[in-house]
Design a protein around this motif. Structure first.
Motif, mmCIF file in Angstrom:
data_model
loop_
_atom_site.group_PDB
_atom_site.id
_atom_site.type_symbol
_atom_site.label_atom_id
_atom_site.label_comp_id
_atom_site.label_asym_id
_atom_site.label_seq_id
_atom_site.Cartn_x
_atom_site.Cartn_y
_atom_site.Cartn_z
ATOM 1 N N ILE A 1 -95.627 11.339 -71.804
ATOM 2 C CA ILE A 1 -95.484 9.960 -71.311
ATOM 3 C C ILE A 1 -95.971 9.833 -69.869
ATOM 4 N N THR A 2 -96.650 10.855 -69.357
ATOM 5 C CA THR A 2 -97.008 10.907 -67.942
ATOM 6 C C THR A 2 -97.776 9.678 -67.491
ATOM 7 N N SER A 3 -98.711 9.219 -68.293
ATOM 8 C CA SER A 3 -99.592 8.134 -67.859
ATOM 9 C C SER A 3 -99.172 6.770 -68.384
ATOM 10 N N LEU A 4 -98.042 6.686 -69.092
ATOM 11 C CA LEU A 4 -97.603 5.398 -69.629
ATOM 12 C C LEU A 4 -97.064 4.513 -68.517
ATOM 13 N N ASP A 5 -97.164 3.189 -68.727
ATOM 14 C CA ASP A 5 -96.553 2.277 -67.770
ATOM 15 C C ASP A 5 -95.074 2.099 -68.094
ATOM 16 N N THR A 6 -94.358 1.450 -67.172
ATOM 17 C CA THR A 6 -92.905 1.347 -67.298
ATOM 18 C C THR A 6 -92.459 0.644 -68.583
ATOM 19 N N PRO A 7 -93.055 -0.497 -68.963
ATOM 20 C CA PRO A 7 -92.616 -1.126 -70.216
ATOM 21 C C PRO A 7 -92.785 -0.218 -71.435
ATOM 22 N N ALA A 8 -93.870 0.528 -71.478
ATOM 23 C CA ALA A 8 -94.095 1.425 -72.613
ATOM 24 C C ALA A 8 -93.062 2.548 -72.632
ATOM 25 N N ILE A 9 -92.704 3.048 -71.463
ATOM 26 C CA ILE A 9 -91.676 4.087 -71.381
ATOM 27 C C ILE A 9 -90.328 3.529 -71.833
ATOM 28 N N ALA A 10 -90.010 2.313 -71.399
ATOM 29 C CA ALA A 10 -88.744 1.687 -71.807
ATOM 30 C C ALA A 10 -88.689 1.498 -73.318
ATOM 31 N N ARG A 11 -89.808 1.137 -73.921
ATOM 32 C CA ARG A 11 -89.825 0.920 -75.375
ATOM 33 C C ARG A 11 -89.593 2.205 -76.148
ATOM 34 N N ARG A 12 -89.776 3.339 -75.536
ATOM 35 C CA ARG A 12 -89.501 4.616 -76.202
ATOM 36 C C ARG A 12 -88.021 4.977 -76.185
ATOM 37 N N GLY A 13 -87.206 4.146 -75.492
ATOM 38 C CA GLY A 13 -85.766 4.372 -75.510
ATOM 39 C C GLY A 13 -85.204 4.944 -74.232
ATOM 40 N N ILE A 14 -85.905 4.715 -73.110
ATOM 41 C CA ILE A 14 -85.429 5.181 -71.806
ATOM 42 C C ILE A 14 -85.055 3.967 -70.969
ATOM 43 N N ALA A 15 -83.886 4.006 -70.348
ATOM 44 C CA ALA A 15 -83.438 2.936 -69.456
ATOM 45 C C ALA A 15 -83.161 3.520 -68.084
ATOM 46 N N TYR A 16 -83.204 2.659 -67.074
ATOM 47 C CA TYR A 16 -83.060 3.095 -65.680
ATOM 48 C C TYR A 16 -82.074 2.195 -64.974
ATOM 49 N N VAL A 17 -81.078 2.803 -64.339
ATOM 50 C CA VAL A 17 -80.122 2.084 -63.491
ATOM 51 C C VAL A 17 -80.410 2.482 -62.058
ATOM 52 N N PRO A 18 -81.104 1.632 -61.287
ATOM 53 C CA PRO A 18 -81.490 2.029 -59.926
ATOM 54 C C PRO A 18 -80.316 1.983 -58.965
ATOM 55 N N GLU A 19 -80.499 2.626 -57.836
ATOM 56 C CA GLU A 19 -79.447 2.645 -56.818
ATOM 57 C C GLU A 19 -79.127 1.241 -56.330
ATOM 58 N N ASN A 20 -80.145 0.361 -56.283
ATOM 59 C CA ASN A 20 -79.904 -1.016 -55.815
ATOM 60 C C ASN A 20 -79.437 -1.940 -56.934
ATOM 61 N N MET A 21 -79.134 -1.374 -58.094
ATOM 62 C CA MET A 21 -78.535 -2.041 -59.261
ATOM 63 C C MET A 21 -79.521 -2.909 -60.037
ATOM 64 N N GLY A 22 -80.420 -3.625 -59.391
ATOM 65 C CA GLY A 22 -81.475 -4.354 -60.080
ATOM 66 C C GLY A 22 -81.012 -5.530 -60.919
ATOM 67 N N ILE A 23 -79.875 -6.147 -60.575
ATOM 68 C CA ILE A 23 -79.404 -7.309 -61.335
ATOM 69 C C ILE A 23 -79.961 -8.591 -60.716
ATOM 70 N N PHE A 24 -79.893 -9.675 -61.480
ATOM 71 C CA PHE A 24 -80.341 -10.985 -61.014
ATOM 72 C C PHE A 24 -79.118 -11.748 -60.513
ATOM 73 N N THR A 25 -78.978 -11.835 -59.206
ATOM 74 C CA THR A 25 -77.740 -12.367 -58.627
ATOM 75 C C THR A 25 -77.556 -13.858 -58.866
ATOM 76 N N ASP A 26 -78.649 -14.605 -59.056
ATOM 77 C CA ASP A 26 -78.537 -16.051 -59.270
ATOM 78 C C ASP A 26 -78.208 -16.402 -60.720
ATOM 79 N N LEU A 27 -78.301 -15.432 -61.616
ATOM 80 C CA LEU A 27 -78.001 -15.660 -63.029
ATOM 81 C C LEU A 27 -76.573 -15.216 -63.323
ATOM 82 N N THR A 28 -76.013 -15.768 -64.380
ATOM 83 C CA THR A 28 -74.668 -15.356 -64.781
ATOM 84 C C THR A 28 -74.700 -13.956 -65.374
ATOM 85 N N VAL A 29 -73.522 -13.393 -65.522
ATOM 86 C CA VAL A 29 -73.403 -12.101 -66.190
ATOM 87 C C VAL A 29 -74.025 -12.183 -67.585
ATOM 88 N N ARG A 30 -73.693 -13.240 -68.313
ATOM 89 C CA ARG A 30 -74.246 -13.411 -69.667
ATOM 90 C C ARG A 30 -75.763 -13.473 -69.632
#
Length: 241
Positions: free
Chosen positions: A69-98
């Motif tokens: 998967i070395t040369s794959l882009d991030t969406p392609a890597i995610a579609r293989r079943g890998i998720a990432y929780v970054p240190e800065n959390m990466g949530i959308f603060t203006d959107l609701t939890v839902r």
């Protein structure tokens, strides 16, 4: 020995003129928790971001479930079943939890059974379901960040310092949630500075220094050897309980 779920072989990463990863060799077995330890600036976050394709490896190979998967882009890597929780959390603060959770469920409507399971791990998310995510506490935001990553089943989740800046009670809840997640079919690769949490969760551990893996083995071995801890990291885990 079984082939690791994730394997890095001689991985280098350059960011601008800086040579951050300098030949990382890392094997993450399927199942359970593998922890990456090391001093600040050792290359731990860069390793996760390189695996996820957010920074492109400049050398070496990254294999996931036997595939390169070395040369794959991030969406392609995610579609293989890998998720990432970054240190800065990466949530959308203006959107609701839902709304944050809906956006993370890329394969369609959220499964109600899986959502109930997530609520059992992180009860505040049910309580604040229709509240803007920016109004949550730091610990609740971290819960949402992990929940977004696992709203759909994942083979591997990369988690970067999930307890940083959190109160002890929240750290205890986060540790319990990650332990429960590790009992499913999800493998966890965890970067963590809280050594007590790392010791309680990890089955295997790799220690980084100056952009390289300098030790890999069983967490129990490292946790039980103060001299090895001191040699590798300049401190003893027992002083960080």
């Amino acid at each position: 020995m079984a082939e690791p779920l994730l394997a890095l072989d001689g991985v280098h990463t350059h960011i601008a003129q800086y040579h951050i990863l300098q030949g990382v060799d890392l094997a993450v077995p399927a199942g359970g928790v593998t922890v990456i330890l090391g001093r600040n600036g050792a290359g731990k976050t860069t390793t996760l971001r390189t695996i996820m394709g957010l920074w492109q490896a400049s050398g070496g190979t990254i294999r996931f479930d036997g595939a390169d998967i070395t040369s794959l882009d991030t969406p392609a890597i995610a579609r293989r079943g890998i998720a990432y929780v970054p240190e800065n959390m990466g949530i959308f603060t203006d959107l609701t939890v839902r709304e944050n959770m809906v956006l993370a469920a890329v394969d369609g409507p959220m499964d109600s059974g899986r959502l109930d399971w997530i609520f059992s791990l992180f009860p505040p998310l049910r309580t604040f379901w229709e509240m803007p995510a920016g109004n949550l506490s730091g610990g609740q935001k971290q819960m949402l960040s992990v929940a977004r990553a696992v709203i759909e089943p994942r083979r591997l989740i990369l988690v970067d310092e999930p307890t940083k800046g959190l109160a002890p009670a929240i750290i205890k809840a986060m540790t319990a949630a990650l332990a429960e997640l590790a009992r499913t079919d999800t493998t966890i690769l965890l970067v963590e500075q809280n050594f007590a949490m790392a010791k309680s969760l990890g089955q295997t551990v790799s220690v980084m220094d100056d952009g390289r893996i300098v030790h890999s083995g069983a967490m129990a071995e490292l946790a039980g050897d103060a001299a090895l801890q001191e040699r590798l990291m300049g401190l003893s885990l027992e002083t960080h309980q």
